[in-house]
Design a protein around this motif. Structure first.
Motif, short mmCIF file in Angstrom:
data_model
loop_
_atom_site.label_atom_id
_atom_site.label_comp_id
_atom_site.label_asym_id
_atom_site.label_seq_id
_atom_site.Cartn_x
_atom_site.Cartn_y
_atom_site.Cartn_z
N GLY A 124 0.79 -1.22 0.00
CA GLY A 124 0.00 0.00 0.00
C GLY A 124 0.82 1.26 0.00
O GLY A 124 0.28 2.36 -0.11
N GLY A 125 2.16 1.15 0.10
CA GLY A 125 3.00 2.34 0.15
C GLY A 125 3.06 3.11 -1.15
O GLY A 125 3.56 4.23 -1.18
N TRP A 126 2.53 2.53 -2.21
CA TRP A 126 2.53 3.19 -3.51
C TRP A 126 1.45 4.26 -3.62
O TRP A 126 1.48 5.07 -4.54
CB TRP A 126 2.31 2.14 -4.61
N ARG A 127 0.50 4.28 -2.68
CA ARG A 127 -0.68 5.12 -2.88
C ARG A 127 -0.36 6.61 -2.96
O ARG A 127 -1.09 7.38 -3.59
CB ARG A 127 -1.69 4.86 -1.75
N ASP A 128 0.73 7.03 -2.34
CA ASP A 128 1.11 8.44 -2.39
C ASP A 128 2.06 8.75 -3.54
O ASP A 128 2.48 9.89 -3.69
CB ASP A 128 1.77 8.85 -1.06
N ASP A 129 2.39 7.74 -4.33
CA ASP A 129 3.32 7.94 -5.44
C ASP A 129 2.56 8.43 -6.67
O ASP A 129 1.63 7.77 -7.13
CB ASP A 129 4.06 6.64 -5.75
N PRO A 130 2.93 9.58 -7.23
CA PRO A 130 2.17 10.13 -8.36
C PRO A 130 2.20 9.25 -9.60
O PRO A 130 1.23 9.23 -10.38
CB PRO A 130 2.85 11.48 -8.63
N ASP A 131 3.29 8.50 -9.82
CA ASP A 131 3.35 7.66 -11.01
C ASP A 131 2.37 6.49 -10.94
O ASP A 131 1.81 6.07 -11.95
CB ASP A 131 4.77 7.15 -11.24
N TYR A 132 2.17 5.97 -9.73
CA TYR A 132 1.16 4.91 -9.59
C TYR A 132 -0.23 5.47 -9.87
O TYR A 132 -1.07 4.79 -10.46
CB TYR A 132 1.23 4.29 -8.19
N ARG A 133 -0.47 6.71 -9.45
CA ARG A 133 -1.77 7.31 -9.76
C ARG A 133 -1.92 7.53 -11.25
O ARG A 133 -3.00 7.33 -11.81
CB ARG A 133 -1.90 8.66 -9.00
N ARG A 134 -0.84 7.93 -11.90
CA ARG A 134 -0.89 8.10 -13.37
C ARG A 134 -1.22 6.78 -14.05
O ARG A 134 -1.98 6.73 -15.02
CB ARG A 134 0.46 8.62 -13.88
N LEU A 135 -0.63 5.70 -13.54
CA LEU A 135 -0.91 4.39 -14.12
C LEU A 135 -2.37 4.01 -13.94
O LEU A 135 -3.04 3.56 -14.88
CB LEU A 135 0.00 3.33 -13.49
N LEU A 136 -2.89 4.18 -12.74
CA LEU A 136 -4.29 3.83 -12.49
C LEU A 136 -5.23 4.69 -13.34
O LEU A 136 -6.24 4.21 -13.85
CB LEU A 136 -4.61 3.98 -11.00
N ASP A 137 -4.89 5.97 -13.49
CA ASP A 137 -5.71 6.83 -14.35
C ASP A 137 -5.64 6.38 -15.80
O ASP A 137 -6.63 6.44 -16.54
CB ASP A 137 -5.23 8.28 -14.24
N LEU A 157 -0.61 1.62 -22.39
CA LEU A 157 -0.35 2.26 -21.10
C LEU A 157 0.91 3.12 -21.16
O LEU A 157 0.98 4.17 -20.51
CB LEU A 157 -0.21 1.21 -20.00
N VAL A 158 1.90 2.69 -21.93
CA VAL A 158 3.10 3.52 -22.14
C VAL A 158 2.71 4.85 -22.77
O VAL A 158 3.14 5.93 -22.33
CB VAL A 158 4.13 2.78 -23.01
N ARG A 159 1.87 4.79 -23.81
CA ARG A 159 1.46 6.03 -24.50
C ARG A 159 0.63 6.92 -23.58
O ARG A 159 0.80 8.14 -23.56
CB ARG A 159 0.66 5.69 -25.76
N ARG A 160 -0.28 6.32 -22.83
CA ARG A 160 -1.18 7.12 -22.01
C ARG A 160 -0.49 7.75 -20.80
O ARG A 160 -0.79 8.88 -20.42
CB ARG A 160 -2.34 6.25 -21.50
N SER A 161 0.42 6.99 -20.19
CA SER A 161 1.01 7.45 -18.93
C SER A 161 2.31 8.22 -19.11
O SER A 161 2.70 9.01 -18.25
CB SER A 161 1.28 6.25 -18.02
N GLY A 162 3.02 7.97 -20.23
CA GLY A 162 4.33 8.58 -20.42
C GLY A 162 5.43 7.88 -19.65
O GLY A 162 6.57 8.34 -19.64
N LEU A 163 5.11 6.76 -18.98
CA LEU A 163 6.11 5.99 -18.23
C LEU A 163 6.74 4.95 -19.14
O LEU A 163 6.18 4.58 -20.16
CB LEU A 163 5.45 5.32 -17.03
#
Length: 376
Positions: A314-327, A339-345
């Motif tokens: 659960g420590g990922w919840r405050d990480d912005p990149d994890y939020r970008r992935l979920l979005d 997902l690469v195209r959408r998230s930029g990761l």
């Protein structure tokens, strides 16, 4: 050094006669990982490597290198190098790990928990049925099925995994552009589209007897465990099983009739300590803890400063990149490329993050190498 020059330097090294994967990794250590310095270092070692190495390094075959680069430029093709973050960590612990892999398909699947299914080329109808049953169940349980795309058990395992909507990895003993046996051309295309074809041999490399034991160490090396369905006493599958044991992997063997010569290899494995299995559920139960541990290891290996591996569930919840992935996941299934195209990761970062989220029940892995967010 731009990407084309770096790629060319890698290809020169990979094609240097007498070098091999151990020599390549030694060269990387000696040059501090500077691939641009490798040709010069190799020329100093050319005497030890032999006349063929010296001739190749002095005048590389530019036509062949151009053909390699052209193959790698095709969609879905890649040279996955041991210096890259998404190189399979399972392979780093085996004797003589490959320095690079030629890949056709989704390289991210090499980071997923895999199970090898191997066996006789001239398998019995019952053996083929067992291979299909185990491959189907493993694929539905979320494991990626890996084998060597040979005739018999290998081909049946690949086909069953694909038919179940799962993923499969074919590690071949030829160049990635060659198909052996020839009858598997259609299967090779399906695997490249829905899974991944992998080879440590450059494009254009024909099948040779000594290539297949080298291939087998990669099959067992990327897998958490190896299932031997049928094998005679002189079967190459026993080599794969022996390598798996030496690599610290689980070895499973299906028993058979004492009158079936293709059961003798499995019986020998069982006498030597392999697990006797009769049902795929036994393999799944045995390997699930290792699959979870692999997910944690990958999260740590692929961590970047801006995508740290969570220190606790659960420590990922405050990480912005994890939020970008979920979005980026949204409500509909999406492939890794989408997902690469959408998230930029990067694909490497996403593979790690998706594994962690899947282990925690936030993401589902779907047939066709797709992912979907689950209600949180």
């Amino acid at each position: 050094m731009d990407e084309t020059d770096e790629l060319r330097a890698w290809l020169i090294a990979l094609r240097t006669p007498g070098l091999g994967p151990g020599g390549l990794r030694e060269a990387l250590v000696a040059t501090g990982g500077r691939i641009d310095a490798m040709p010069t270092w190799l020329r100093r070692q050319a005497t030890a490597l032999g006349e063929g190495a010296a001739a190749w390094l002095d005048t590389p075959d530019e036509t062949r290198l151009a053909e390699d680069i052209a193959w790698l430029a095709e969609p879905g093709h890649r040279l996955l190098r041991c210096t890259e973050a998404d190189f399979p960590p399972q392979l780093e612990t085996i004797p003589q790990p490959p320095g690079a892999l030629f890949v056709a398909g989704d390289a991210g699947l090499l980071l997923h928990p895999q199970v090898a299914i191997v066996g006789a080329r001239g398998a019995s109808p019952a053996g083929l049925d067992h291979a299909r049953r185990f491959a189907r169940a493993l694929a539905l349980a979320g494991f990626t099925v890996v084998s060597g795309m040979a005739d018999g058990i290998d081909g049946a395992a690949h086909e069953a995994a694909l038919e179940a909507g799962g993923a499969t990895v074919a590690v071949v003993g030829t160049g990635p552009d060659r198909v052996y046996p020839r009858k598997h051309h259609a299967l090779a295309r399906r695997i490249a589209a829905q899974g991944v074809v992998v080879s440590e041999f450059p494009p254009g490399t024909a099948a040779r007897a000594d290539h297949f034991p080298r291939r087998n160490r990669i099959i067992s090396g990327v897998a958490l465990g190896t299932v031997v369905v049928e094998a005679g006493l002189q079967s190459g599958s026993l080599i794969t099983a022996r390598l798996a044991g030496e690599q610290g992997r689980e070895v499973f063997a299906l028993p058979g009739s004492i009158l079936n010569p293709l059961a003798r290899g499995c019986h020998r494995l069982i006498r030597d300590g392999a697990r006797l299995v009769e049902d795929p559920a036994e393999v799944i139960e045995a390997l699930t803890p290792a699959a979870r541990a692999l997910g944690v290891e990958l999260a740590e290996r692929l961590a970047r400063p801006d995508t740290p591996a969570p220190a606790r569930p659960g420590g990922w919840r405050d990480d912005p990149d994890y939020r970008r992935l979920l979005d980026a996941l949204g409500h509909d299934p999406a492939t890794l490329d989408e997902l690469v195209r959408r998230s930029g990761l990067t694909a490497a970062a996403l593979s790690s993050m998706l594994l962690m989220l899947e282990l925690e029940g936030w993401v589902a892995s779907l047939p066709g190498n797709r992912y979907q967010g689950l209600p949180g």
